[in-house]
Design an enzyme around this catalytic site. Structure first.
Site, mmCIF file in Angstrom:
data_model
loop_
_atom_site.group_PDB
_atom_site.id
_atom_site.type_symbol
_atom_site.label_atom_id
_atom_site.label_comp_id
_atom_site.label_asym_id
_atom_site.label_seq_id
_atom_site.Cartn_x
_atom_site.Cartn_y
_atom_site.Cartn_z
ATOM 1 N N GLU A 46 -0.722 4.091 3.536
ATOM 2 C CA GLU A 46 -0.635 5.506 3.169
ATOM 3 C C GLU A 46 -0.699 6.416 4.431
ATOM 4 O O GLU A 46 -0.188 7.389 4.588
ATOM 5 C CB GLU A 46 -1.637 5.799 1.982
ATOM 6 N N LEU A 94 4.121 -4.228 2.311
ATOM 7 C CA LEU A 94 3.068 -4.689 1.488
ATOM 8 C C LEU A 94 2.897 -3.562 0.338
ATOM 9 O O LEU A 94 1.999 -3.753 -0.768
ATOM 10 C CB LEU A 94 1.810 -4.689 2.288
ATOM 11 N N ARG A 95 3.208 -2.287 0.270
ATOM 12 C CA ARG A 95 2.975 -1.433 -0.410
ATOM 13 C C ARG A 95 3.560 -1.760 -2.078
ATOM 14 O O ARG A 95 2.381 -1.702 -2.899
ATOM 15 C CB ARG A 95 3.772 -0.149 -0.297
ATOM 16 N N LYS A 96 4.361 -1.966 -2.317
ATOM 17 C CA LYS A 96 4.857 -2.687 -3.562
ATOM 18 C C LYS A 96 3.893 -3.802 -4.077
ATOM 19 O O LYS A 96 3.264 -3.753 -5.225
ATOM 20 C CB LYS A 96 6.384 -3.251 -3.855
#
Length: 136
Positions: A46, A94-96
């Site tokens: 983020e 890696l967010r998903k």
């Protein structure tokens, strides 16, 4: 250019990096460590994407269509050294898994990026600060 919002986000990086460094050095694979690692990785994602979005908007760079695109655009614009591109791209991918597929995340495993990002995140912070000094 919202320098204040960029600075607020960059100021989170030392804590994120310290947490990652501590996790990597003392990893036992506990649930608490696993959850702390997930959160540290999520905050790193983020932070990098928020800062990138502010820079893209502030310097009127081409529009980003994805998190990977934010990294690509800011990398192309020289916001950070090219040797960070691969690591930051891997990070935003890696967010998903972290946000949508969290129920599959292997909490007992130390993710390799946790080790890498302990050094890359402070370098990213410095690179952004230097970029702003050069461009403004």
């Amino acid at each position: 250019m919202n320098r204040e919002q960029i600075a607020v986000r960059l100021d989170t990086i030392p804590d994120i990096a310290t947490t990652m460094q501590s996790l990597a050095a003392n990893w036992q694979g506990t649930m608490l460590e696993g959850l702390a690692q997930e959160r540290a990785l999520h905050l790193a994602i983020e932070t990098v994407t928020d800062v990138g979005s502010f820079l893209i908007d502030g310097f009127i760079m081409r529009d980003a269509s994805s998190y990977e695109d934010i990294i690509e655009i800011t990398g192309e614009e020289g916001v950070f050294p090219s040797d960070m591109l691969e690591t930051l791209t891997e990070l935003v991918k890696l967010r998903k898994p972290l946000v949508q597929d969290y129920f599959k995340w292997q909490r007992s495993d130390l993710h390799p990026l946790t080790v890498t990002l302990a050094a890359v995140m402070p370098a990213f912070k410095l690179a952004v600060e230097q970029y702003l000094e050069r461009e403004l």
